[in-house]
Design a protein around this motif. Structure first.
Motif, PDB file in Angstrom:
ATOM      1  N   LEU A  27       1.082  -0.978   0.240  1.00 23.44           N
ATOM      2  CA  LEU A  27      -0.075  -0.187  -0.483  1.00 23.44           C
ATOM      3  C   LEU A  27       0.589   0.438  -0.300  1.00 23.44           C
ATOM      4  CD1 LEU A  27      -2.815   1.260   0.206  1.00 23.44           C
ATOM      5  CD2 LEU A  27      -1.986   1.329   2.851  1.00 23.44           C
ATOM      6  N   LEU A  28       0.753   2.100  -1.133  1.00 25.37           N
ATOM      7  CA  LEU A  28       0.943   3.487  -1.491  1.00 25.37           C
ATOM      8  C   LEU A  28       0.386   4.866  -0.813  1.00 25.37           C
ATOM      9  CD1 LEU A  28       3.310   5.198  -1.740  1.00 25.37           C
ATOM     10  CD2 LEU A  28       3.467   4.953  -3.376  1.00 25.37           C
ATOM     11  N   TRP A  29      -0.193   5.456  -0.229  1.00 27.12           N
ATOM     12  CA  TRP A  29      -0.994   6.120   0.411  1.00 27.12           C
ATOM     13  C   TRP A  29      -1.023   7.289   0.201  1.00 27.12           C
ATOM     14  CZ3 TRP A  29      -5.548   5.301   4.319  1.00 27.12           C
ATOM     15  CH2 TRP A  29      -6.885   6.239   4.231  1.00 27.12           C
ATOM     16  N   SER A  30      -1.355   8.167  -0.281  1.00 25.94           N
ATOM     17  CA  SER A  30      -0.818   9.845   0.205  1.00 25.94           C
ATOM     18  C   SER A  30      -2.235  10.742   0.659  1.00 25.94           C
ATOM     19  CB  SER A  30      -0.337  10.541  -1.086  1.00 25.94           C
ATOM     20  OG  SER A  30      -0.189  11.873  -1.027  1.00 25.94           O
ATOM     21  N   LEU A  31      -2.995  10.947   1.580  1.00 23.94           N
ATOM     22  CA  LEU A  31      -3.796  11.966   1.878  1.00 23.94           C
ATOM     23  C   LEU A  31      -3.690  13.401   2.536  1.00 23.94           C
ATOM     24  CD1 LEU A  31      -5.546   9.702   4.650  1.00 23.94           C
ATOM     25  CD2 LEU A  31      -3.099   8.998   4.205  1.00 23.94           C
ATOM     26  N   ARG A  32      -4.310  13.767   2.681  1.00 18.89           N
ATOM     27  CA  ARG A  32      -4.687  15.183   3.462  1.00 18.89           C
ATOM     28  C   ARG A  32      -5.584  14.962   4.765  1.00 18.89           C
ATOM     29  NH1 ARG A  32      -6.531  17.538  -2.170  1.00 18.89           N
ATOM     30  NH2 ARG A  32      -3.652  17.690  -3.384  1.00 18.89           N
ATOM     31  N   SER A  33      -6.568  13.923   5.007  1.00 19.23           N
ATOM     32  CA  SER A  33      -6.993  13.770   6.317  1.00 19.23           C
ATOM     33  C   SER A  33      -6.966  12.710   7.134  1.00 19.23           C
ATOM     34  CB  SER A  33      -8.002  13.928   5.619  1.00 19.23           C
ATOM     35  OG  SER A  33      -9.663  13.447   6.471  1.00 19.23           O
ATOM     36  N   PRO A  34      -6.693  13.478   8.239  1.00 20.25           N
ATOM     37  CA  PRO A  34      -5.845  12.164   9.173  1.00 20.25           C
ATOM     38  C   PRO A  34      -8.097  11.804   9.504  1.00 20.25           C
ATOM     39  CG  PRO A  34      -5.460  14.763   9.661  1.00 20.25           C
ATOM     40  CD  PRO A  34      -6.140  14.377   8.766  1.00 20.25           C
ATOM     41  N   THR A  35      -8.432  12.123   9.903  1.00 17.15           N
ATOM     42  CA  THR A  35      -9.706  11.848   9.671  1.00 17.15           C
ATOM     43  C   THR A  35     -10.161  10.656   8.808  1.00 17.15           C
ATOM     44  OG1 THR A  35     -10.692  13.848  10.979  1.00 17.15           O
ATOM     45  CG2 THR A  35     -12.251  11.316  10.490  1.00 17.15           C
ATOM     46  N   LEU A  36      -9.242  10.704   8.233  1.00 17.41           N
ATOM     47  CA  LEU A  36      -9.875   9.476   7.035  1.00 17.41           C
ATOM     48  C   LEU A  36      -8.622   8.168   7.167  1.00 17.41           C
ATOM     49  CD1 LEU A  36     -11.342   8.261   4.548  1.00 17.41           C
ATOM     50  CD2 LEU A  36      -9.724   9.320   3.598  1.00 17.41           C
ATOM     51  N   LEU A  37      -7.838   8.566   7.980  1.00 16.76           N
ATOM     52  CA  LEU A  37      -7.085   7.301   7.554  1.00 16.76           C
ATOM     53  C   LEU A  37      -7.033   7.249   9.485  1.00 16.76           C
ATOM     54  CD1 LEU A  37      -4.409   6.364   7.630  1.00 16.76           C
ATOM     55  CD2 LEU A  37      -3.188   8.738   8.752  1.00 16.76           C
ATOM     56  N   GLN A  38      -8.052   7.714  10.332  1.00 12.90           N
ATOM     57  CA  GLN A  38      -7.970   7.290  11.202  1.00 12.90           C
ATOM     58  C   GLN A  38      -9.030   6.155  10.644  1.00 12.90           C
ATOM     59  OE1 GLN A  38      -5.443   7.751  13.655  1.00 12.90           O
ATOM     60  NE2 GLN A  38      -7.809   7.592  15.097  1.00 12.90           N
ATOM     61  N   ARG A  39     -10.162   6.744  10.299  1.00  8.46           N
ATOM     62  CA  ARG A  39     -11.334   5.822  10.527  1.00  8.46           C
ATOM     63  C   ARG A  39     -10.944   4.575   9.409  1.00  8.46           C
ATOM     64  NH1 ARG A  39     -17.033   8.664   9.843  1.00  8.46           N
ATOM     65  NH2 ARG A  39     -17.830   6.501   9.989  1.00  8.46           N
ATOM     66  N   CYS A  40     -10.412   4.744   8.335  1.00 10.43           N
ATOM     67  CA  CYS A  40     -10.139   3.359   7.439  1.00 10.43           C
ATOM     68  C   CYS A  40      -8.838   2.288   7.955  1.00 10.43           C
ATOM     69  CB  CYS A  40      -9.232   3.794   5.758  1.00 10.43           C
ATOM     70  SG  CYS A  40     -11.075   4.777   5.086  1.00 10.43           S
TER      71      CYS A  40
ATOM     72  N   GLY B 195       1.771  19.632   8.192  1.00  4.99           N
ATOM     73  CA  GLY B 195       1.035  20.766   8.840  1.00  4.99           C
ATOM     74  C   GLY B 195      -0.079  19.923   9.189  1.00  4.99           C
ATOM     75  N   LEU B 196      -0.661  19.065   9.611  1.00  4.34           N
ATOM     76  CA  LEU B 196      -1.863  18.742  10.005  1.00  4.34           C
ATOM     77  C   LEU B 196      -1.839  18.022  11.383  1.00  4.34           C
ATOM     78  CD1 LEU B 196      -3.456  16.843   7.063  1.00  4.34           C
ATOM     79  CD2 LEU B 196      -3.844  19.121   7.392  1.00  4.34           C
ATOM     80  N   GLY B 197      -0.572  18.325  12.018  1.00  2.00           N
ATOM     81  CA  GLY B 197      -0.395  18.224  13.509  1.00  2.00           C
ATOM     82  C   GLY B 197      -0.593  16.613  14.052  1.00  2.00           C
ATOM     83  N   GLN B 198      -0.298  15.586  14.532  1.00  2.00           N
ATOM     84  CA  GLN B 198       0.238  14.867  14.443  1.00  2.00           C
ATOM     85  C   GLN B 198      -0.185  14.017  15.710  1.00  2.00           C
ATOM     86  OE1 GLN B 198       4.008  11.790  15.527  1.00  2.00           O
ATOM     87  NE2 GLN B 198       3.133  11.406  13.206  1.00  2.00           N
ATOM     88  N   PRO B 199      -1.055  13.434  15.891  1.00  3.25           N
ATOM     89  CA  PRO B 199      -2.111  12.990  17.164  1.00  3.25           C
ATOM     90  C   PRO B 199      -1.068  12.385  18.260  1.00  3.25           C
ATOM     91  CG  PRO B 199      -2.742  11.435  15.816  1.00  3.25           C
ATOM     92  CD  PRO B 199      -1.810  12.522  14.731  1.00  3.25           C
ATOM     93  N   PRO B 200      -1.181  12.281  19.945  1.00  6.30           N
ATOM     94  CA  PRO B 200      -0.489  11.194  20.306  1.00  6.30           C
ATOM     95  C   PRO B 200       0.249   9.941  20.131  1.00  6.30           C
ATOM     96  CG  PRO B 200      -2.450  13.171  21.497  1.00  6.30           C
ATOM     97  CD  PRO B 200      -2.750  13.126  19.673  1.00  6.30           C
ATOM     98  N   GLY B 201       0.672  10.020  20.071  1.00  7.86           N
ATOM     99  CA  GLY B 201       1.249   8.266  19.914  1.00  7.86           C
ATOM    100  C   GLY B 201       1.258   7.944  18.360  1.00  7.86           C
ATOM    101  N   GLY B 202       0.977   9.369  17.782  1.00  9.81           N
ATOM    102  CA  GLY B 202       1.427   9.682  16.154  1.00  9.81           C
ATOM    103  C   GLY B 202       0.092   8.826  15.144  1.00  9.81           C
ATOM    104  N   PHE B 203       0.223   8.839  14.017  1.00 12.18           N
ATOM    105  CA  PHE B 203      -0.560   7.986  13.075  1.00 12.18           C
ATOM    106  C   PHE B 203      -0.846   6.681  12.963  1.00 12.18           C
ATOM    107  CE2 PHE B 203       0.539  12.389  11.025  1.00 12.18           C
ATOM    108  CZ  PHE B 203      -0.584  12.837  11.401  1.00 12.18           C
ATOM    109  N   PRO B 204      -1.937   6.169  12.731  1.00  8.08           N
ATOM    110  CA  PRO B 204      -1.732   4.770  12.086  1.00  8.08           C
ATOM    111  C   PRO B 204      -1.173   4.515  10.926  1.00  8.08           C
ATOM    112  CG  PRO B 204      -4.290   6.027  12.246  1.00  8.08           C
ATOM    113  CD  PRO B 204      -3.483   6.949  12.425  1.00  8.08           C
ATOM    114  N   LEU B 205      -1.054   3.266  11.239  1.00  9.13           N
ATOM    115  CA  LEU B 205      -0.335   2.408   9.663  1.00  9.13           C
ATOM    116  C   LEU B 205       0.507   2.252   9.715  1.00  9.13           C
ATOM    117  CD1 LEU B 205      -3.405   2.323   7.220  1.00  9.13           C
ATOM    118  CD2 LEU B 205      -2.680   0.335   8.707  1.00  9.13           C
ATOM    119  N   GLY B 206       1.342   3.664  10.587  1.00  9.12           N
ATOM    120  CA  GLY B 206       2.720   4.657  10.481  1.00  9.12           C
ATOM    121  C   GLY B 206       2.986   5.368   9.661  1.00  9.12           C
ATOM    122  N   ALA B 207       1.962   5.772   9.474  1.00  9.62           N
ATOM    123  CA  ALA B 207       1.539   7.435   8.492  1.00  9.62           C
ATOM    124  C   ALA B 207       2.941   7.751   8.809  1.00  9.62           C
ATOM    125  CB  ALA B 207       0.429   7.679   7.939  1.00  9.62           C
TER     126      ALA B 207
END
Length: 137
Positions: free
Chosen positions: A6-19, A39-51
């Motif tokens: 999987l190579l995925w580039s996205l702009r929405s942290p919410t979409l990443l969290q949901r998928c 510049g979207l701000g990384q959540p505590p613990g980082g992004f899912p899927l190692g984003a």
């Protein structure tokens, strides 16, 4: 064995969290490359899927994927591309380069063709509010 890369580039942290929960099971044993706009701000613990924040290196990703898959005995793979024309072009060009090393990507580019506005005149009568309410329920 079927392997998913999987190579995925996205702009929405919410979409990443949901998928992420839906994708994680299919990506076991692989290391997905997920990039999110800076510049979207990384959540505590980082992004899912190692984003990671940053830009996608399509050519580098496909070169590595082709080498890894070839090392496992594969000679080709399916490549599904969904994105803007620049991404699709970069993916197709990178896929062509892997053919020189003896590995072939069969490329499918997902294209969405939206219809232009209808040339028919706009409806002049208002929509029946009762009907609209029933449809919205």
């Amino acid at each position: 064995a079927n392997r998913v890369r999987l190579l995925w580039s996205l702009r929405s942290p919410t979409l990443l969290q949901r998928c992420a929960p839906m994708l994680a099971h299919h990506l076991e044993g692989s290391s997905p490359s997920v990039f999110i706009k800076k510049g979207l701000g990384q959540p505590p613990g980082g992004f899912p899927l190692g984003a990671q924040e940053g830009r996608v290196d399509v050519a580098g990703f496909l070169e590595k994927a082709a080498a890894d898959l070839a090392a496992d005995g594969a000679t080709n793979a399916l490549l599904f591309v969904c994105g803007d024309p620049n991404l699709a072009s970069a993916a197709k060009n990178a896929a062509k380069k892997t053919r020189q090393s003896g590995f072939a990507f069969n490329v499918h580019v997902e294209e969405f063709h939206f219809l232009p506005p209808s040339p028919l005149p706009q409806r002049k009568t208002p929509v029946n509010p009762v009907h609209a309410q029933q449809v919205g329920k």
